[in-house]
Design a protein around this motif. Structure first.
Motif, mmCIF file in Angstrom:
data_model
loop_
_atom_site.group_PDB
_atom_site.id
_atom_site.type_symbol
_atom_site.label_atom_id
_atom_site.label_comp_id
_atom_site.label_asym_id
_atom_site.label_seq_id
_atom_site.Cartn_x
_atom_site.Cartn_y
_atom_site.Cartn_z
ATOM 1 N N UNK B 122 18.788 -22.008 26.622
ATOM 2 C CA UNK B 122 17.931 -23.158 26.905
ATOM 3 C C UNK B 122 18.001 -24.232 25.828
ATOM 4 N N UNK B 124 20.550 -25.832 23.240
ATOM 5 C CA UNK B 124 21.933 -25.880 22.756
ATOM 6 C C UNK B 124 21.965 -25.915 21.230
ATOM 7 N N UNK B 126 22.236 -26.949 17.573
ATOM 8 C CA UNK B 126 21.806 -28.225 16.995
ATOM 9 C C UNK B 126 20.387 -28.576 17.399
ATOM 10 N N UNK B 127 19.903 -27.874 18.441
ATOM 11 C CA UNK B 127 18.531 -28.150 18.869
ATOM 12 C C UNK B 127 17.643 -26.923 18.711
ATOM 13 N N UNK B 128 18.158 -25.889 18.049
ATOM 14 C CA UNK B 128 17.383 -24.653 17.937
ATOM 15 C C UNK B 128 16.508 -24.671 16.696
ATOM 16 N N UNK B 129 15.311 -24.147 16.826
ATOM 17 C CA UNK B 129 14.382 -24.111 15.700
ATOM 18 C C UNK B 129 13.703 -22.763 15.646
ATOM 19 N N UNK B 131 10.860 -22.296 14.504
ATOM 20 C CA UNK B 131 9.469 -22.525 14.907
ATOM 21 C C UNK B 131 9.320 -22.432 16.421
ATOM 22 N N UNK B 132 10.320 -22.921 17.147
ATOM 23 C CA UNK B 132 10.264 -22.880 18.609
ATOM 24 C C UNK B 132 10.403 -21.445 19.104
ATOM 25 N N UNK B 135 7.260 -19.589 18.473
ATOM 26 C CA UNK B 135 6.217 -19.972 19.428
ATOM 27 C C UNK B 135 6.475 -19.306 20.783
#
Lengths: 223, 225
Positions: B122, B124, B126-129, B131-132, B135
């Protein structure tokens, strides 16, 4: 019957609106109606949590029965009040199949709206990416085009000739798009659908009160 | 009847499994079916796209009628074949309402599982964190605890809405996949009991996925949930 029903709802919320339309269509006016404010966080208040531990609206009760999922409430009302009000399930097998298909595709449309229009609401600041925003905006545009195509192929309603649960579920989401400035010239079939259904009594009677008082946004104008 | 049905499916996909369970429950064995590979991108093949322009599985036809949305297809099959096979929507208003409620909540459960188990799909690179992902994991724990409470009194014949229903058709596959990816039976004993009660139900046994998706190393297993 309606007097044994209670609906807690918030203005402009498509899931809430769906249940209100279904109640009107089935001749169940006179239910206990309580409007709450999302902005004031009332959806997380004690009244709601007592019915819906998820702290979400709609929250719906019929006697001792609770149904907080809007699709569930609409399906239940159609089934339980089959012989009352308007029939929301077509007789014809092909229309019924299309009704179920479009009903559940409605989840994709609403999701894509949330991912794009409400990106900042759902994604914390340090996790936001322009690449994601761009991808989500493209995703929303593609999804809207799909629905324009559906209404080119079939009409005047989503399942064909008859107004059905598919319209109860999806129309509020389409109305939301136009509230956010979707351009009627770019999407003429969706516009025609919107204009046809918005005058239906069940829809007119439940039109979001705050939409009547204020102009919409033009976020989607250039889509 | 079944002979005029065609299901294109992928192994390990919960939505596909829901339709297959329903077909068995409604005594519609003998439908035409084709197993496709997600890894080989066969869900984007011409054959799928001709029936399902979204290029997704399941893709399902009954005669000329197409219903690719799994919950919609299950409702359709129960609606069209009410007097055949097992009854999957209770008549009793209280049970029926509970069934619709749990069925739709099942879609939330599925989404929250995916946001952990398949986080990388979900988000890609470069957009992974962290913190996410954290959560998403916290949200999944909250969600699973809710389902533990829903199944407080689970027993044979006492499933999500009483007798076996469309709520179980939608939810069981998600729980099967959760346990397959390491969810702790110790932490979720009611879910584990529900799983063990239903895993040998004929319709479920007959349609058990031949294989599950490869889970990426980073979007780890659910063992710590």
């Amino acid at each position: 019957m309606a007097k044994d029903m209670t609906l807690l709802w918030g203005s402009g919320s498509p899931p809430c609106w769906r249940v209100m339309i279904a109640l009107e269509e089935k001749g169940l006016q006179g239910y206990n109606s309580k409007q709450l404010s999302f902005e004031k966080g009332e959806h997380k208040g004690k009244d709601v949590l007592a019915i819906n531990p998820r702290g979400q609206l709609p929250a719906f009760k019929h006697g001792n029965i609770t149904l907080n999922e809007s699709y569930g409430a609409c399906l239940y009302l159609e089934e339980q009040f089959k012989n009352q009000g308007n029939k929301l399930t077509p007789e014809n097998k092909a229309e019924v199949a299309l009704m179920y298909q479009r009903m559940f595709e409605g989840l994709s449309l609403f999701d894509k709206i949330r991912q794009s229009l409400f990106y900042d609401r759902f994604v914390p600041e340090n996790e936001r990416h322009d690449s994601a925003k761009k991808r989500n905006a493209e995703g929303l545009k593609d999804e809207i085009k799909i629905w324009e195509g559906y209404l080119q192929a079939t009409g005047p309603y989503l399942a064909g000739k008859s107004f059905s649960l598919a319209d109860v579920i999806v129309f509020p989401v389409v109305a939301f798009l136009f509230r956010f400035g979707l351009n009627e010239e770019h999407f003429p079939k969706l516009a025609a659908y919107h204009n046809t259904v918005k005058d239906r009594p069940s829809v007119k009677n439940t039109w979001p009160s705050n939409w009547k008082d204020s102009p919409g946004m033009d976020t989607l104008k250039n889509l | 009847m079944a002979k005029s049905m065609y299901l294109l499916w992928g192994s390990g996909s919960c939505p596909c499994w829901r339709i297959m369970i329903t077909l068995e429950e409604k005594k519609l064995q003998g439908y035409k079916q084709k197993l496709l590979s997600f890894e080989k991108e066969e869900h984007k093949s011409k054959e799928v796209l001709e029936i399902n322009p979204r290029g997704q599985l399941p893709t399902f036809k009954h005669g000329d009628d197409i219903i690719n949305e799994s919950t919609g297809a299950c409702l359709y099959l129960e609606n069209q074949f009410k007097s055949q096979g097992n009854k999957l929507i209770p008549d009793n208003p209280a049970e029926q309402a509970l069934m619709y409620q749990r069925m739709m909540e099942g879609l939330t459960l599925y989404e929250k599982l995916n946001l952990v188990a398949f986080y990388d799909f979900y988000a890609p690179e470069g957009e992974r964190h962290d913190s996410a992902l954290k959560r998403n994991k916290d949200n999944l724990v909250t969600e699973l605890q809710l389902w533990e409470s829903y199944l407080e009194n689970v027993a044979a014949g006492r499933y999500l809405a009483g007798g076996f229903s469309l709520a179980d058709v939608v939810v069981f596959p998600s729980l099967a996949y959760a346990f397959r990816y390491g969810l702790s039976a110790g932490r979720y004993p009611k879910l584990a009991k529900y799983y063990s009660l239903l895993k040998d139900r004929p319709s479920i046994k007959a349609t058990w996925p031949p294989k599950w998706f490869q889970i990426e190393q980073r979007s780890e297993s659910l063992k710590d949930i």
